[in-house]
Design an enzyme around this catalytic site. Structure first.
Site, PDB file in Angstrom:
ATOM      1  CD  GLN A  19      -2.930  -1.030   2.299  1.00  0.00           C
ATOM      2  OE1 GLN A  19      -2.686  -1.672   3.306  1.00  0.00           O
ATOM      3  NE2 GLN A  19      -4.004  -0.281   2.195  1.00  0.00           N
ATOM      4  CG  HIS A 116      -0.668  -5.828   5.436  1.00  0.00           C
ATOM      5  ND1 HIS A 116      -0.619  -5.122   6.617  1.00  0.00           N
ATOM      6  CD2 HIS A 116      -1.840  -5.470   4.858  1.00  0.00           C
ATOM      7  CE1 HIS A 116      -1.696  -4.357   6.732  1.00  0.00           C
ATOM      8  NE2 HIS A 116      -2.451  -4.552   5.675  1.00  0.00           N
ATOM      9  CG  ASN A 159      -2.842  -6.899   8.555  1.00  0.00           C
ATOM     10  OD1 ASN A 159      -2.918  -6.282   9.621  1.00  0.00           O
ATOM     11  ND2 ASN A 159      -3.636  -6.636   7.526  1.00  0.00           N
ATOM     12  CD  GLU A 160      -7.315  -6.110   9.104  1.00  0.00           C
ATOM     13  OE1 GLU A 160      -7.907  -6.280   8.023  1.00  0.00           O
ATOM     14  OE2 GLU A 160      -7.407  -5.068   9.756  1.00  0.00           O
ATOM     15  CG  ASN A 296      -5.387  -4.248  12.671  1.00  0.00           C
ATOM     16  OD1 ASN A 296      -4.476  -3.983  13.461  1.00  0.00           O
ATOM     17  ND2 ASN A 296      -5.162  -4.613  11.424  1.00  0.00           N
ATOM     18  CD  GLU A 374      -4.373  -1.993   9.846  1.00  0.00           C
ATOM     19  OE1 GLU A 374      -5.480  -1.705   9.347  1.00  0.00           O
ATOM     20  OE2 GLU A 374      -3.615  -2.848   9.352  1.00  0.00           O
ATOM     21  CB  SER A 429      -7.545   1.969   0.112  1.00  0.00           C
ATOM     22  OG  SER A 429      -8.577   1.076   0.415  1.00  0.00           O
ATOM     23  CD1 TRP A 430      -6.084  -3.186   1.373  1.00  0.00           C
ATOM     24  CD2 TRP A 430      -4.674  -4.142  -0.080  1.00  0.00           C
ATOM     25  NE1 TRP A 430      -4.899  -3.418   2.024  1.00  0.00           N
ATOM     26  CE2 TRP A 430      -4.025  -4.005   1.165  1.00  0.00           C
ATOM     27  CE3 TRP A 430      -3.985  -4.724  -1.153  1.00  0.00           C
ATOM     28  CZ2 TRP A 430      -2.715  -4.420   1.373  1.00  0.00           C
ATOM     29  CZ3 TRP A 430      -2.679  -5.136  -0.948  1.00  0.00           C
ATOM     30  CH2 TRP A 430      -2.062  -4.976   0.310  1.00  0.00           C
ATOM     31  CE  LYS A 436     -12.491   3.640   3.568  1.00  0.00           C
ATOM     32  NZ  LYS A 436     -12.918   2.235   3.735  1.00  0.00           N
ATOM     33  CE1 TYR A 438      -9.202   4.188   7.357  1.00  0.00           C
ATOM     34  CE2 TYR A 438      -8.688   3.867   5.032  1.00  0.00           C
ATOM     35  CZ  TYR A 438      -9.488   3.612   6.134  1.00  0.00           C
ATOM     36  OH  TYR A 438     -10.568   2.767   6.010  1.00  0.00           O
TER      37      TYR A 438
END
Ligand code: BGP
Length: 468
Positions: A19, A116, A159-160, A296, A374, A429-430, A436, A438
């Site tokens: 990212q 990630h 991650n996630e 997160n 996050e 952002s994916w 978007k 942040y």
């Protein structure tokens, strides 16, 4: 505000390799599962992202200037092993040594994830996490990194886990874009847990020093309105999205209550999960060996019972009110009129963070230290010109309220040691592209110039006054 934070409390900014780095085609980097997919999709490209590959010194210095003492980074697997396995690419290895040195020299401690969302294209096409051979490749890659990057003290495996499984196989907004492919989703969850457990066991068995853990995004599920049917729907979603993964991580077994709900979801969707002999022993062994937990948190969901056919629309443009989600035998997401939402329909609910912290620390005894890895607000920041501050008051409010929730949980005994804002600088952002934002730092994606947002100044004050 209660100033009861230790001096070494971690105030960090979070990033992810794909990212921020850009430079996807240079220095021998191999393709990830995203490169050709994004090209085909034609909406936006992963280059230049924030050109962190070249501009990291600037971002690390900004981090230091604005009070951050840590940064979350991820290593791009395909910079090290372009195909996912085989001979390491020295140029990629050198890049990460330079990057880590820059962080450490500036007193910005790196927290590094090994995965990630960016599986190598070769392995992705061969089944990604659903193919057990790829688990072996990941374990080899992890072992290589632990040995090579001995300057790193803080590791996360994946991650996630849920975001991958859910976005790839349920929501359909990550490649391979399956919708409600429930068997693959639950299998991916289980297999990712297995990958994590195998890497944790290797890390401990080989006596690597430092800390290791993983990162789950927790999305609390509340019934709305509060009826018995909706409560049951919320429990089903919670089991599928949160509890299954937390049980696997910190108990090394899926609790009967969790499996009852998960099996209900599987049955309603003609889906099944395969657990192979030895899997649960691996999870069990790792369950007491996590040094910390990265949580997160963005938003909760509000859920009502739903038994019709599954269908969803994803809001990837920031056009408020365009998302919908109905999952057969689980529930449908509903709007709670009392809760504000972002332009991407994400619920803003700081109490959810408090609820999750309390619940996790009460339920999972093996979950010791927690870091919020996050948390942040996706927002359409307005550019004012070179050198002009960007006024992002809503982001300040968002972070302020969430830090407040963290402090409340901490004051009630939950061991939270740090907070990483998503994200350090604006990034790609994916599934949403570049509008978007942040970041604490604004990125002009045409020129790659950084501008300071009001939130960065506010964050510095926060970090300076608290925990000092
Ligand atoms: C998390 C991911 C990040 C990041 C963030 C914001 O799920 O770990 O990579 O993208 O969410 O999500 P989004 O970019 O979809 O708004």
């Amino acid at each position: 505000r209660v100033k009861s934070l230790p001096k070494n409390f971690v105030w960090g900014g979070a990033t992810a390799a794909y990212q921020v780095e850009g430079a996807t085609k240079v220095d021998g980097k191999g393709k990830t599962m995203w490169d050709d997919y994004l090209k085909q999709q034609g909406r936006f490209a992963p280059d230049p992202a924030s050109d962190f590959y070249h501009l990291y010194p600037e971002d690390i210095i900004l981090s230091k200037m604005y009070g951050l003492n840590a940064i979350r980074l991820s290593i791009s697997w395909t910079r090290i092993f372009p195909e996912g396995y085989g001979k390491p690419n020295q140029t990629g290895v050198d890049y990460y040594h330079r990057l880590f040195k820059c962080c450490i020299d500036n007193g910005v401690t790196p927290y590094v994830s090994l995965h990630h969302f960016d599986s190598p294209k070769t392995l992705f096409e061969d089944g990604d996490w659903l193919n057990r051979k790829n688990i072996d490749y990941f374990v080899d890659y992890a072992d290589f990194c632990f040995k090579e990057f001995s300057e790193i003290e803080n590791w996360f495996t994946i991650n996630e886990l849920i975001s991958l499984a859910f976005s790839q196989y349920i929501q359909g907004n990550f490649p391979p874009n399956h919708h409600f492919d429930v068997s693959n989703a639950i299998q991916a969850e289980h297999n990712e847990l297995l990958v994590h457990a195998r890497v944790v066991n290797l890390f401990k068995d080989k006596g690597y020093t430092g800390r290791i853990g993983l990162i789950h995004v927790l999305q609390p599920v509340y019934p709305y309105p509060n009826t018995p049917e909706n409560t049951h729907a919320a429990q089903c979603e919670d089991a599928f999205m949160n509890t299954f993964l937390l049980d696997g991580t910190f108990k090394g077994e899926y609790e009967p209550d969790t499996m009852k709900l998960v099996n209900e979801v599987l049955k309603a969707n003609d889906a099944h999960l395969t657990i192979e002999p030895g899997d649960m022993e691996t999870l069990k062994k790792a369950s007491t060996r996590n040094d910390y937990f990265g949580m997160n948190y963005y938003q909760p969901s509000f859920v009502a019972a739903y038994n019709g056919e599954s269908t969803n629309t994803f809001n990837g443009t920031g056009e408020k009110g365009t998302s919908s989600f109905k999952f057969k035998g689980v529930g449908q997401h509903v709007k709670n009129p009392e809760i504000p939402t972002t332009d991407w329909d994400w619920n803003i609910y700081p109490k959810g963070l408090y609820d999750m912290l309390k619940w996790v620390s009460k339920t999972y005894k093996n979950c010791k230290t927690i870091y919020i890895t996050e948390n942040g607000l996706g927002y359409k920041d307005e550019y004012k010109g070179i050198g002009e501050e960007i006024d992002d008051e809503p982001r300040i409010d968002f972070i302020d309220q969430h830090v407040e929730a963290l402090l409340k949980a901490r004051n009630e005994g939950v061991d939270v040691q740090g907070y990483f804002v998503w994200s350090l600088q604006d990034q790609f952002s994916w599934a949403n592209g570049y509008n978007k934002r942040y970041g604490l730092f604004y990125v002009n994606f045409d020129t790659q110039a950084r501008e300071i947002k009001k939130s960065a100044k506010w964050f510095k004050e926060l970090a300076d006054t608290m925990g000092s």
